[in-house]
Design a protein around this motif. Structure first.
Motif, PDB file in Angstrom:
ATOM      1  N   ILE A 186       0.849  -1.198   0.000  1.00  0.00           N
ATOM      2  CA  ILE A 186       0.000   0.000   0.000  1.00  0.00           C
ATOM      3  C   ILE A 186       0.882   1.245   0.000  1.00  0.00           C
ATOM      4  O   ILE A 186       0.664   2.173  -0.790  1.00  0.00           O
ATOM      5  CB  ILE A 186      -0.938   0.024   1.227  1.00  0.00           C
ATOM      6  N   TRP A 187       1.869   1.273   0.877  1.00  0.00           N
ATOM      7  CA  TRP A 187       2.731   2.439   0.982  1.00  0.00           C
ATOM      8  C   TRP A 187       3.451   2.686  -0.347  1.00  0.00           C
ATOM      9  O   TRP A 187       3.440   3.803  -0.875  1.00  0.00           O
ATOM     10  CB  TRP A 187       3.742   2.254   2.114  1.00  0.00           C
TER      11      TRP A 187
ATOM     12  N   SER B  99       0.927   3.535  -3.362  1.00  0.00           N
ATOM     13  CA  SER B  99       0.282   4.841  -3.216  1.00  0.00           C
ATOM     14  C   SER B  99       1.299   5.957  -3.457  1.00  0.00           C
ATOM     15  O   SER B  99       1.006   6.923  -4.167  1.00  0.00           O
ATOM     16  CB  SER B  99      -0.392   4.979  -1.851  1.00  0.00           C
ATOM     17  N   LYS B 100       2.494   5.824  -2.901  1.00  0.00           N
ATOM     18  CA  LYS B 100       3.537   6.842  -3.123  1.00  0.00           C
ATOM     19  C   LYS B 100       3.919   6.900  -4.593  1.00  0.00           C
ATOM     20  O   LYS B 100       4.116   7.979  -5.160  1.00  0.00           O
ATOM     21  CB  LYS B 100       4.783   6.544  -2.279  1.00  0.00           C
TER      22      LYS B 100
ATOM     23  N   THR C 199      -1.449   7.659   1.368  1.00  0.00           N
ATOM     24  CA  THR C 199      -1.646   6.268   1.808  1.00  0.00           C
ATOM     25  C   THR C 199      -2.925   6.104   2.622  1.00  0.00           C
ATOM     26  O   THR C 199      -3.625   5.096   2.480  1.00  0.00           O
ATOM     27  CB  THR C 199      -0.447   5.762   2.640  1.00  0.00           C
TER      28      THR C 199
ATOM     29  N   CYS D  27      -4.270   1.924  -7.741  1.00  0.00           N
ATOM     30  CA  CYS D  27      -3.622   3.228  -7.539  1.00  0.00           C
ATOM     31  C   CYS D  27      -3.392   3.942  -8.874  1.00  0.00           C
ATOM     32  O   CYS D  27      -3.594   5.159  -8.973  1.00  0.00           O
ATOM     33  CB  CYS D  27      -2.318   3.069  -6.765  1.00  0.00           C
TER      34      CYS D  27
END
Length: 175
Positions: A60-61, A64-65, A71, A127
């Protein structure tokens, strides 16, 4: 969808890099590790297995970045879409954590919709698609979320994501 958009999305999802962060400053790594620990605690009831939980949070981190998304917002979306269930399937056929529709695998991927149940694939698609919609809507998150969910113009879904976003905000207490 314009060929240039399809090509850009195809390139984005085909990037083979694994979701491992690279930090140029130790302070950034420390903040990340604090975030990881805090989010792991918050997510423990939903995903009891530690290894699965950490792999999901790392992904996720990273994704998303990579897509330029917050996040906490992505986690709020995941909470609404799937309740953090890897094999969630909607009545419309959307799959996985971020509830990606199978047509996306044909439009920008290799056509194998079963891969939408793979953690990194699902988050990369989700994303990347949300980033596309944010760009299309000139940064208007409300409209982009409506596009993502197929409920554009109706407030229930964007409001639910925005409400759940608050559950995943991280306040760095260590500097």
């Amino acid at each position: 969808m314009a060929d240039s958009i399809r090509l850009a999305l195809s390139r984005a999802i085909a990037d083979p890099r694994p979701p491992k962060p690279d930090f140029s400053h130790i302070e950034d790594r420390i903040r990340y590790l604090h975030w990881l620990g805090e989010m792991s605690s918050r997510l423990a009831k939903r995903i009891p297995d530690y290894q699965t939980r950490i792999e999901l949070l790392e992904t996720i981190w990273y994704e998303s970045k990579r897509a330029g998304l917050d996040t906490a917002m992505v986690m709020g979306l995941m909470q609404v879409e799937s309740g953090f269930r890897k094999y969630a399937t909607s009545t419309a056929g959307a799959r996985g954590y971020m509830q990606v529709m199978p047509f996306w695998s044909r439009t920008i991927g290799d056509g194998d919709a079963t891969k939408l149940f793979q953690m990194q694939t699902n988050l990369r698609y989700g994303c990347s698609i949300l980033r596309l919609y944010l760009d299309m809507e000139k940064g208007d998150l409300f409209l982009a979320l409506g596009r993502y969910n197929g409920s554009r113009g109706r407030p229930e879904y964007p409001n639910a994501v925005l409400s759940n976003w608050k559950n995943w905000e991280y306040k760095n207490r260590n500097g």
